[in-house]
Design a protein around this motif. Structure first.
Motif, short mmCIF file in Angstrom:
data_model
loop_
_atom_site.label_atom_id
_atom_site.label_comp_id
_atom_site.label_asym_id
_atom_site.label_seq_id
_atom_site.Cartn_x
_atom_site.Cartn_y
_atom_site.Cartn_z
N CYS A 198 -2.99 -3.13 0.10
CA CYS A 198 -3.58 -3.09 -1.24
C CYS A 198 -2.56 -3.28 -2.35
O CYS A 198 -2.80 -2.90 -3.49
CB CYS A 198 -4.30 -1.75 -1.44
SG CYS A 198 -3.19 -0.32 -1.33
N GLU A 200 -0.14 -5.98 -4.45
CA GLU A 200 0.07 -7.38 -4.77
C GLU A 200 1.29 -7.51 -5.68
O GLU A 200 1.42 -6.79 -6.68
CB GLU A 200 -1.16 -7.92 -5.50
CG GLU A 200 -1.13 -9.40 -5.78
CD GLU A 200 -2.42 -9.87 -6.44
OE1 GLU A 200 -2.57 -11.09 -6.62
OE2 GLU A 200 -3.27 -9.02 -6.78
N ILE A 202 3.15 -9.20 -8.51
CA ILE A 202 2.75 -10.00 -9.65
C ILE A 202 3.94 -10.72 -10.28
O ILE A 202 3.89 -11.92 -10.55
CB ILE A 202 2.05 -9.13 -10.71
CG1 ILE A 202 0.87 -8.36 -10.09
CG2 ILE A 202 1.58 -9.98 -11.89
CD1 ILE A 202 -0.20 -9.24 -9.50
N LEU A 218 3.94 -4.72 -9.71
CA LEU A 218 3.01 -4.71 -8.58
C LEU A 218 1.64 -4.27 -9.07
O LEU A 218 1.52 -3.57 -10.07
CB LEU A 218 3.49 -3.75 -7.49
CG LEU A 218 4.93 -3.89 -6.99
CD1 LEU A 218 5.24 -2.79 -5.98
CD2 LEU A 218 5.18 -5.26 -6.40
N ARG A 219 0.61 -4.65 -8.33
CA ARG A 219 -0.74 -4.21 -8.65
C ARG A 219 -1.39 -3.63 -7.39
O ARG A 219 -1.23 -4.17 -6.29
CB ARG A 219 -1.58 -5.34 -9.18
CG ARG A 219 -3.03 -4.93 -9.49
CD ARG A 219 -3.81 -6.05 -10.16
NE ARG A 219 -3.29 -6.32 -11.49
CZ ARG A 219 -2.98 -7.54 -11.95
NH1 ARG A 219 -3.13 -8.59 -11.17
NH2 ARG A 219 -2.54 -7.69 -13.16
N SER A 221 -4.48 -3.49 -5.51
CA SER A 221 -5.68 -4.32 -5.53
C SER A 221 -6.17 -4.56 -4.12
O SER A 221 -5.39 -4.75 -3.19
CB SER A 221 -5.38 -5.65 -6.22
OG SER A 221 -6.49 -6.51 -6.14
N ARG A 223 -7.95 -7.16 -3.62
CA ARG A 223 -8.11 -8.62 -3.60
C ARG A 223 -6.74 -9.28 -3.53
O ARG A 223 -6.39 -10.13 -4.32
CB ARG A 223 -8.86 -9.09 -4.84
CG ARG A 223 -10.23 -8.47 -5.00
CD ARG A 223 -10.96 -9.06 -6.19
NE ARG A 223 -10.20 -8.91 -7.42
CZ ARG A 223 -10.22 -7.81 -8.18
NH1 ARG A 223 -10.94 -6.77 -7.81
NH2 ARG A 223 -9.51 -7.75 -9.30
N ARG A 224 -5.97 -8.86 -2.56
CA ARG A 224 -4.59 -9.30 -2.46
C ARG A 224 -4.50 -10.80 -2.19
O ARG A 224 -5.13 -11.31 -1.27
CB ARG A 224 -3.88 -8.51 -1.35
CG ARG A 224 -2.45 -8.93 -1.10
CD ARG A 224 -1.80 -7.95 -0.17
NE ARG A 224 -0.48 -8.42 0.26
CZ ARG A 224 0.38 -7.71 0.97
NH1 ARG A 224 0.06 -6.49 1.32
NH2 ARG A 224 1.53 -8.22 1.32
N SER A 225 -3.67 -11.47 -2.97
CA SER A 225 -3.43 -12.90 -2.78
C SER A 225 -2.11 -13.08 -2.05
O SER A 225 -1.32 -12.14 -1.94
CB SER A 225 -3.40 -13.62 -4.13
OG SER A 225 -2.39 -13.07 -4.95
N MET A 227 1.63 -13.42 -1.21
CA MET A 227 2.70 -12.87 -2.02
C MET A 227 3.76 -13.90 -2.34
O MET A 227 4.35 -14.49 -1.43
CB MET A 227 3.33 -11.67 -1.31
CG MET A 227 4.36 -10.95 -2.15
SD MET A 227 4.89 -9.39 -1.40
CE MET A 227 5.85 -10.00 -0.01
#
Length: 230
Positions: A198, A200, A202, A218-219, A221, A223-225, A227
């Motif tokens: 969780c 991500e 940024i 970092l976030r 989330s 909805r991890r994209s 890295m």
């Protein structure tokens, strides 16, 4: 999601924490004069990232409170530190600047006294690389962050390659004497990020002097994209 509350500290860890307290007891009276200029660029980046989010902010390792007057007044800031002497300097800044939105308390980054999902933003300014168990602190910070919350990390973080890596190893004893670390590797932080479902990455920003420091956003989330790599 690995955000379970951490178990109690080990005796060896308590010894390391007490050593840090002794170091910062010595440096507290002169810390601002020595480091305010050196850390100014990184502090500016931290404040920009934190203030853009607003809301409830946890600053882990608040130290003498160099960042406190810089936060947007729409941020309600809770600051913790293990050093009573550093915290006393931070309280002086709170009083001098009338920072009614700031709450300070002595605390341990590796065992935070806050319930889950308490903060919109968690800041770790130049503290992560000094901790006996950085991953435990990151787990705790993740635990107390709200979903879609932001974590901002600043510190002396590099890949340890080449001449720079050798110089860091040689400098390590001297740097640790002033409460910093010269040998914390970017691979270690990236490994922790990779292990989370969780988190991500940024931004990974170099900071003056000469990119020596890094400021990382970092976030939290679901909805991890993929890295990006620094």
């Amino acid at each position: 999601m690995p955000v379970t509350r951490r178990a109690a500290r080990s005796p060896n860890e308590d010894d390391l924490i007490e050593r840090q307290r002794r170091v910062y007891r010595f440096w507290a009276p002169v810390y601002d004069r020595l480091y305010a200029g050196i850390l100014a660029d990184a502090h500016g980046k931290i404040i920009k990232l934190a203030s853009a989010e607003g809301g409830r902010v946890l600053e882990v390792g608040v130290g003498t409170g160099l960042l406190l007057p810089k936060y947007s007044r729409r941020c309600h800031v809770t600051g913790i530190d293990i050093s009573h002497e550093m915290m006393a300097r931070a309280r002086e800044k709170v009083a001098a600047h009338g920072l009614d939105q700031v709450d300070l308390r002595v605390g341990n980054a590796q065992c935070l006294e806050f319930p889950p999902n308490s903060f919109d933003v968690v800041i770790l300014p130049f503290v992560l690389t000094l901790l006996p168990d950085p991953e435990a602190a990151l787990d705790e910070c993740l635990r107390v962050m709200k979903p879609e919350g932001t974590m901002v990390i600043a510190g002396k973080i590099s890949d340890g390659a080449g001449v720079v890596g050798l110089a860091e190893q040689l400098m390590a004893p001297f740097v640790e004497a002033i409460g910093w670390s010269a040998t914390f590797r970017s691979q270690r932080l990236l490994g922790w990020i990779d292990a989370q479902s969780c988190v991500e990455l940024i931004e990974w920003l170099p900071s003056a002097p000469a990119g020596l420091f890094k400021v990382i956003k970092l976030r939290k989330s679901n909805r991890r994209s993929p890295m990006p790599r620094p």
